[in-house]
Write a protein that holds these residues in place. Structure first.
Motif, short mmCIF file in Angstrom:
data_model
loop_
_atom_site.label_atom_id
_atom_site.label_comp_id
_atom_site.label_asym_id
_atom_site.label_seq_id
_atom_site.Cartn_x
_atom_site.Cartn_y
_atom_site.Cartn_z
N VAL A 30 -0.51 42.73 0.57
CA VAL A 30 0.80 42.19 0.95
C VAL A 30 1.93 42.91 0.21
N SER A 42 0.52 49.97 5.13
CA SER A 42 0.11 48.74 5.81
C SER A 42 -0.99 49.02 6.82
N ASN A 113 3.01 44.38 10.00
CA ASN A 113 3.01 43.47 8.85
C ASN A 113 2.23 42.19 9.14
N ILE A 117 -1.24 41.04 7.15
CA ILE A 117 -1.34 39.78 6.41
C ILE A 117 -2.50 38.93 6.94
N CYS A 120 -5.99 40.57 5.92
CA CYS A 120 -6.32 40.49 4.50
C CYS A 120 -6.62 39.05 4.09
#
Length: 258
Positions: A30, A42, A113, A117, A120
């Motif tokens: 992050v 990313s 993004n 997120i 992960c």
């Protein structure tokens, strides 16, 4: 007994890692792209997370999550590509609608993004037993009360889903129509959701009684059934992840000072 968490025991590489290693991985995935300001980072974490999930045999459980998120991302692409303020460079047109480069690039940044997120966190949630994670936190001084609340959050969605399926089957056996057109489903929603809510209140009361019986509020020093194990591999991985975060912060500071 059926699990009421999203965790799956596959005896994989991720299952064997300590919860701290996977939490550090989430923080790295992050924050490192944020500090670096580079979407290639990313994208790299997205590929790495997908590879870890595939190697752990839980990639299929991420598909429904990605499907819901994909619908939201698609909506963002449409809105930003068509109507974002500052759109100037026309890229292509479909059915009389013109999509602009600026809006699509902005939406693409958001999509990268979001998927980073989600994936992960899937590495953490799908491959970490909640009880082990909270037990490690409590060992380090984390409040057992907050730990219980935290672990309940992991169990909430699977527990509600299982309870909903049980009540749906019970209502079907009584002759209620729960499948069919949208109108039929809407009529069946209220008779289904009310027992789910009431049973959740009952479960909460039963848990509170069980915790009191087991001395949850006792002031004595807590003992643990399982021993804490941190392998050399965990220490190496945690070291690299911490160095990565510190390096990204240092790179950002150096960029500001130039």
């Amino acid at each position: 007994m059926k699990s009421i968490s999203l965790y799956e025991e596959k005896n994989s590489f991720l299952n064997r890692l300590s919860p701290e290693s996977k939490i550090l991985y989430v923080l790295s995935a992050v924050f490192i792209p944020i500090f670096m300001g580079n979407h290639m980072v990313s994208t790299g974490f997205i590929l790495l997370s997908a590879l870890l999930l595939f190697g752990s045999g839980v990639i299929r459980k991420t598909i429904p999550i990605l499907g819901v998120s994909g619908f939201v991302v698609l909506t963002v692409l449409l809105i930003q590509g068509l109507f974002r303020a500052g759109n100037e460079t026309a890229l292509f047109g479909i059915l009389g609608l013109t999509f602009y480069k600026e809006g699509l690039m902005f939406a693409l940044d958001i999509a990268i993004n979001v998927f980073n997120i989600i994936l992960c966190f899937c590495v953490l949630v799908l491959c970490t037993k909640p009880s082990d994670m909270i037990e490690n936190f409590v060992r380090r001084g984390f409040s057992p009360r907050f730990g219980y609340v935290f672990i309940s959050l992991f169990q909430l969605i699977p527990q509600m889903t299982e309870k909903m399926a049980t009540i749906t089957d019970a209502q079907k056996s009584r002759g209620m129509e729960t499948e069919g057109s949208l109108l039929v489903r809407m009529k069946a929603f209220l008779p289904l959701i009310s027992p789910v809510i009431m049973s959740s209140f009952i479960d909460t009361k039963e848990r509170a009684i069980a915790l009191e019986v087991r001395g949850f509020n006792a002031k004595n020093r807590k003992t643990f059934l399982n021993e804490q194990h941190t392998t050399t591999l965990d220490k190496v991985i945690q070291g690299f992840l911490i160095l990565g975060i510190v390096g990204a912060i240092g790179w950002r500071i150096m960029t500001w000072l130039r």
